[in-house]
Enzyme design. Structure first.
Site, short mmCIF file in Angstrom:
data_model
loop_
_atom_site.label_atom_id
_atom_site.label_comp_id
_atom_site.label_asym_id
_atom_site.label_seq_id
_atom_site.Cartn_x
_atom_site.Cartn_y
_atom_site.Cartn_z
N CYS A 4 0.85 -1.20 0.00
CA CYS A 4 0.00 0.00 0.00
C CYS A 4 0.89 1.25 0.00
O CYS A 4 1.69 1.46 0.91
CB CYS A 4 -0.92 0.00 1.22
SG CYS A 4 -1.80 1.56 1.44
N ASP A 30 -1.21 16.31 -2.01
CA ASP A 30 -1.42 15.40 -3.12
C ASP A 30 -0.35 15.63 -4.19
O ASP A 30 -0.01 16.77 -4.51
CB ASP A 30 -2.82 15.61 -3.72
CG ASP A 30 -3.25 14.44 -4.60
OD1 ASP A 30 -4.17 13.71 -4.21
OD2 ASP A 30 -2.65 14.26 -5.68
N HIS A 46 -4.45 0.89 8.52
CA HIS A 46 -4.85 0.60 7.15
C HIS A 46 -6.33 0.19 7.11
O HIS A 46 -6.69 -0.88 7.60
CB HIS A 46 -3.99 -0.49 6.52
CG HIS A 46 -4.39 -0.75 5.09
ND1 HIS A 46 -3.85 -0.04 4.03
CD2 HIS A 46 -5.31 -1.58 4.55
CE1 HIS A 46 -4.42 -0.44 2.90
NE2 HIS A 46 -5.32 -1.37 3.20
N ASN A 87 -13.49 9.34 -2.17
CA ASN A 87 -13.88 8.43 -3.24
C ASN A 87 -13.93 7.01 -2.68
O ASN A 87 -13.06 6.62 -1.90
CB ASN A 87 -12.88 8.50 -4.39
CG ASN A 87 -12.88 9.87 -5.07
OD1 ASN A 87 -13.92 10.49 -5.22
ND2 ASN A 87 -11.71 10.34 -5.48
N GLY A 93 -14.31 6.10 -8.19
CA GLY A 93 -13.02 6.59 -8.69
C GLY A 93 -11.88 6.47 -7.69
O GLY A 93 -10.89 7.20 -7.78
N HIS A 100 -8.87 7.71 2.42
CA HIS A 100 -8.28 9.04 2.46
C HIS A 100 -9.34 10.09 2.18
O HIS A 100 -10.28 9.87 1.43
CB HIS A 100 -7.12 9.17 1.45
CG HIS A 100 -7.44 8.71 0.07
ND1 HIS A 100 -7.47 7.39 -0.29
CD2 HIS A 100 -7.75 9.42 -1.06
CE1 HIS A 100 -7.79 7.29 -1.58
NE2 HIS A 100 -7.97 8.51 -2.07
N HIS A 102 -9.80 13.84 0.76
CA HIS A 102 -9.19 14.94 -0.01
C HIS A 102 -9.68 16.25 0.59
O HIS A 102 -10.90 16.44 0.75
CB HIS A 102 -9.64 14.92 -1.47
CG HIS A 102 -9.22 13.71 -2.27
ND1 HIS A 102 -8.21 13.75 -3.19
CD2 HIS A 102 -9.69 12.44 -2.30
CE1 HIS A 102 -8.07 12.57 -3.77
NE2 HIS A 102 -8.96 11.75 -3.24
P1 AMP Z 1 -8.32 8.58 -5.14
O1 AMP Z 1 -8.59 8.66 -6.61
O2 AMP Z 1 -9.43 9.15 -4.31
O3 AMP Z 1 -7.94 7.17 -4.70
O4 AMP Z 1 -7.10 9.54 -4.86
C1 AMP Z 1 -5.79 9.11 -4.76
C2 AMP Z 1 -4.94 10.35 -4.73
O5 AMP Z 1 -3.65 9.99 -4.27
C3 AMP Z 1 -4.77 11.01 -6.08
O6 AMP Z 1 -5.24 12.36 -6.02
C4 AMP Z 1 -3.26 10.95 -6.32
O7 AMP Z 1 -2.76 12.08 -6.98
C5 AMP Z 1 -2.73 10.82 -4.90
N1 AMP Z 1 -1.43 10.18 -4.77
C6 AMP Z 1 -1.05 8.99 -5.29
N2 AMP Z 1 0.22 8.71 -4.94
C7 AMP Z 1 0.64 9.74 -4.15
C8 AMP Z 1 1.86 10.05 -3.48
N3 AMP Z 1 2.91 9.22 -3.52
N4 AMP Z 1 1.94 11.20 -2.77
C9 AMP Z 1 0.89 12.04 -2.73
N5 AMP Z 1 -0.30 11.80 -3.34
C10 AMP Z 1 -0.42 10.68 -4.04
#
Ligand code: AMP
Length: 115
Positions: A4, A30, A46, A87, A93, A100, A102
């Site tokens: 993960c 992000d 987790h 999400n 999505g 998490h 946002h």
């Molecule tokens: P989701 O589509 O809701 O699962 O959002 C996942 C988010 O994680 C996306 O906005 C990605 O840009 C972000 N993301 C993925 N890998 C990383 C990372 N290593 N550091 C920061 N953000 C990340």
């Protein structure tokens, strides 16, 4: 969880721009921001997605919202406002399978959240 990406961020195996951390929660910027302020707030435990939440996680989720409140003030988006997006699953999505939240702010966001 071994593979993960967010667990790796928690363990500092992957670098990230951390804006908040305590024993239960971490928040970082992000990597692909969709707004001037785009921060992800995650539990260190987790939990794969919102649908995997259990009643015993209620306090933790409440704490996440208190942390969001603190970060909004820290980022100075508390007065103009911001949006929280969670999400969930394929249709929602969700790309990273670690719960998490946002935080999106720093500009007037569009009203279309369903496309
Ligand atoms: P989701 O589509 O809701 O699962 O959002 C996942 C988010 O994680 C996306 O906005 C990605 O840009 C972000 N993301 C993925 N890998 C990383 C990372 N290593 N550091 C920061 N953000 C990340």
């Amino acid at each position: 969880m071994e593979d993960c990406i967010f667990c790796k961020i928690i363990k500092k195996e992957i670098s990230s721009n951390i804006v908040y951390e305590d024993s239960d929660i971490i928040a970082f910027r992000d990597i692909n921001p969709l707004a001037p302020v785009h921060i992800l707030v995650i539990p260190k435990k987790h939990i794969s997605s919102l649908i995997d939440l259990e009643e015993k996680d209620e306090l933790l989720i409440g704490k996440i919202y208190t942390v969001i409140n603190k970060i909004a003030k820290q980022e100075k988006i508390n007065e103009n406002g911001f949006r929280i997006v969670v999400n969930c699953g394929k249709d929602g999505g969700q790309e990273v399978q670690h719960l998490h939240f946002h935080i999106l702010g720093g500009k007037k966001l569009g009203t279309k959240i369903c496309e």
